[in-house]
Scaffold this motif. Structure first.
Motif, PDB file in Angstrom:
ATOM      1  N   VAL A  52       0.833  -1.209   0.000  1.00 59.63           N
ATOM      2  CA  VAL A  52       0.000   0.000   0.000  1.00 59.63           C
ATOM      3  C   VAL A  52       0.866   1.256   0.000  1.00 59.63           C
ATOM      4  N   LEU A  53       1.926   1.275   0.800  1.00 59.36           N
ATOM      5  CA  LEU A  53       2.789   2.457   0.830  1.00 59.36           C
ATOM      6  C   LEU A  53       3.516   2.666  -0.502  1.00 59.36           C
ATOM      7  N   LEU A  54       3.971   1.580  -1.128  1.00 61.77           N
ATOM      8  CA  LEU A  54       4.607   1.723  -2.437  1.00 61.77           C
ATOM      9  C   LEU A  54       3.622   2.224  -3.483  1.00 61.77           C
ATOM     10  N   GLY A  55       2.425   1.687  -3.478  1.00 63.74           N
ATOM     11  CA  GLY A  55       1.401   2.144  -4.421  1.00 63.74           C
ATOM     12  C   GLY A  55       1.063   3.617  -4.214  1.00 63.74           C
ATOM     13  N   TYR A  56       0.918   4.007  -2.962  1.00 59.24           N
ATOM     14  CA  TYR A  56       0.617   5.406  -2.653  1.00 59.24           C
ATOM     15  C   TYR A  56       1.787   6.314  -3.047  1.00 59.24           C
ATOM     16  N   GLY A  57       3.017   5.840  -2.812  1.00 64.48           N
ATOM     17  CA  GLY A  57       4.193   6.631  -3.178  1.00 64.48           C
ATOM     18  C   GLY A  57       4.312   6.825  -4.684  1.00 64.48           C
ATOM     19  N   PHE A  58       4.077   5.755  -5.445  1.00 63.66           N
ATOM     20  CA  PHE A  58       4.130   5.889  -6.906  1.00 63.66           C
ATOM     21  C   PHE A  58       3.021   6.789  -7.429  1.00 63.66           C
ATOM     22  N   TRP A  59       1.842   6.708  -6.827  1.00 61.18           N
ATOM     23  CA  TRP A  59       0.756   7.585  -7.239  1.00 61.18           C
ATOM     24  C   TRP A  59       1.113   9.046  -6.948  1.00 61.18           C
ATOM     25  N   LEU A  60       1.713   9.303  -5.767  1.00 58.25           N
ATOM     26  CA  LEU A  60       2.123  10.668  -5.429  1.00 58.25           C
ATOM     27  C   LEU A  60       3.221  11.170  -6.372  1.00 58.25           C
ATOM     28  N   VAL A 110       4.118   7.371  10.773  1.00 54.26           N
ATOM     29  CA  VAL A 110       2.811   7.248  11.428  1.00 54.26           C
ATOM     30  C   VAL A 110       1.823   6.538  10.506  1.00 54.26           C
ATOM     31  N   LEU A 111       1.843   6.876   9.214  1.00 55.06           N
ATOM     32  CA  LEU A 111       0.955   6.217   8.259  1.00 55.06           C
ATOM     33  C   LEU A 111       1.261   4.732   8.160  1.00 55.06           C
ATOM     34  N   SER A 112       2.537   4.379   8.128  1.00 57.35           N
ATOM     35  CA  SER A 112       2.897   2.964   8.018  1.00 57.35           C
ATOM     36  C   SER A 112       2.510   2.198   9.286  1.00 57.35           C
ATOM     37  N   MET A 113       2.672   2.788  10.445  1.00 54.99           N
ATOM     38  CA  MET A 113       2.264   2.115  11.686  1.00 54.99           C
ATOM     39  C   MET A 113       0.756   1.923  11.729  1.00 54.99           C
ATOM     40  N   ASN A 114       0.009   2.924  11.282  1.00 54.85           N
ATOM     41  CA  ASN A 114      -1.450   2.799  11.264  1.00 54.85           C
ATOM     42  C   ASN A 114      -1.902   1.736  10.262  1.00 54.85           C
ATOM     43  N   LEU A 115      -1.294   1.706   9.087  1.00 54.52           N
ATOM     44  CA  LEU A 115      -1.638   0.688   8.095  1.00 54.52           C
ATOM     45  C   LEU A 115      -1.281  -0.711   8.601  1.00 54.52           C
ATOM     46  N   PHE A 116      -0.127  -0.839   9.248  1.00 52.81           N
ATOM     47  CA  PHE A 116       0.284  -2.125   9.798  1.00 52.81           C
ATOM     48  C   PHE A 116      -0.696  -2.589  10.872  1.00 52.81           C
ATOM     49  N   GLY A 117      -1.080  -1.687  11.752  1.00 56.11           N
ATOM     50  CA  GLY A 117      -2.048  -2.026  12.797  1.00 56.11           C
ATOM     51  C   GLY A 117      -3.399  -2.413  12.216  1.00 56.11           C
ATOM     52  N   LEU A 118      -3.844  -1.706  11.201  1.00 55.07           N
ATOM     53  CA  LEU A 118      -5.106  -2.031  10.549  1.00 55.07           C
ATOM     54  C   LEU A 118      -5.046  -3.402   9.898  1.00 55.07           C
ATOM     55  N   ALA A 119      -3.964  -3.665   9.169  1.00 52.90           N
ATOM     56  CA  ALA A 119      -3.820  -4.963   8.504  1.00 52.90           C
ATOM     57  C   ALA A 119      -3.735  -6.089   9.518  1.00 52.90           C
ATOM     58  N   LEU A 120      -3.029  -5.878  10.607  1.00 46.37           N
ATOM     59  CA  LEU A 120      -2.914  -6.903  11.648  1.00 46.37           C
ATOM     60  C   LEU A 120      -4.261  -7.155  12.315  1.00 46.37           C
ATOM     61  N   ALA A 121      -4.995  -6.091  12.612  1.00 50.76           N
ATOM     62  CA  ALA A 121      -6.306  -6.247  13.244  1.00 50.76           C
ATOM     63  C   ALA A 121      -7.287  -6.956  12.317  1.00 50.76           C
ATOM     64  N   LEU A 122      -7.299  -6.577  11.042  1.00 50.98           N
ATOM     65  CA  LEU A 122      -8.197  -7.237  10.095  1.00 50.98           C
ATOM     66  C   LEU A 122      -7.812  -8.697   9.888  1.00 50.98           C
ATOM     67  N   GLY A 123      -6.527  -8.974   9.825  1.00 46.02           N
ATOM     68  CA  GLY A 123      -6.075 -10.348   9.672  1.00 46.02           C
ATOM     69  C   GLY A 123      -6.454 -11.202  10.864  1.00 46.02           C
ATOM     70  N   ARG A 124      -6.287 -10.665  12.044  1.00 48.48           N
ATOM     71  CA  ARG A 124      -6.648 -11.425  13.252  1.00 48.48           C
ATOM     72  C   ARG A 124      -8.156 -11.613  13.326  1.00 48.48           C
ATOM     73  N   ARG A 125      -8.901 -10.625  12.897  1.00 45.90           N
ATOM     74  CA  ARG A 125     -10.366 -10.700  12.992  1.00 45.90           C
ATOM     75  C   ARG A 125     -10.933 -11.723  12.018  1.00 45.90           C
ATOM     76  N   PHE A 126     -10.457 -11.718  10.771  1.00 46.50           N
ATOM     77  CA  PHE A 126     -11.078 -12.549   9.753  1.00 46.50           C
ATOM     78  C   PHE A 126     -10.378 -13.887   9.528  1.00 46.50           C
ATOM     79  N   PHE A 127      -9.072 -13.966   9.754  1.00 44.96           N
ATOM     80  CA  PHE A 127      -8.365 -15.211   9.470  1.00 44.96           C
ATOM     81  C   PHE A 127      -8.200 -16.100  10.695  1.00 44.96           C
ATOM     82  N   LEU A 128      -8.417 -15.582  11.884  1.00 47.23           N
ATOM     83  CA  LEU A 128      -8.340 -16.394  13.094  1.00 47.23           C
ATOM     84  C   LEU A 128      -9.719 -16.572  13.719  1.00 47.23           C
ATOM     85  N   LYS A 129     -10.745 -16.527  12.878  1.00 44.75           N
ATOM     86  CA  LYS A 129     -12.110 -16.614  13.361  1.00 44.75           C
ATOM     87  C   LYS A 129     -12.400 -18.038  13.863  1.00 44.75           C
ATOM     88  N   ASN A 130     -12.961 -18.160  15.042  1.00 40.90           N
ATOM     89  CA  ASN A 130     -13.366 -19.423  15.668  1.00 40.90           C
ATOM     90  C   ASN A 130     -12.211 -20.389  15.886  1.00 40.90           C
TER      91      ASN A 130
END
Length: 97
Positions: free
Chosen positions: A12-20, A48-68
């Protein structure tokens, strides 16, 4: 989970950087002045953006891939607590007799 979150963050950061880079072509002549004046601020914002993206990806991964996971592995926990439990043989195998 952590390597997947890191890969997502990097992509995501590379894509955003190339777009910028594409959108800010007109400022290329002033890049030395901009980096000198605002380099630390830009670096802080990217961190700060990379830490927030990492936290979001980790939270989503834990929520959906470790379900039950706890419910799915509860039979193993019961076996470990009981001790020695004989597992039934698959059909067609008589254990070498």
């Amino acid at each position: 989970m952590i390597p997947n979150a890191m890969l997502f963050t990097t992509v995501v950061l590379l894509g955003y950087g190339f777009w910028l880079l594409d959108q800010l072509k007109f400022m290329a002549a002033y890049k030395a002045v901009l980096f000198h004046a605002y380099g630390s601020t830009i670096l802080l914002l990217v961190a700060v953006l990379s830490m927030n993206l990492f936290g979001l990806a980790l939270a989503l991964g834990r929520r959906f891939f470790l379900k039950n996971t706890g419910r799915k592995l509860s039979h193993l926990d019961k076996q470990f607590n009981i001790g020695d439990v004989d597992m039934p043989l698959p059909s067609g195998e008589d254990g070498g007799k």
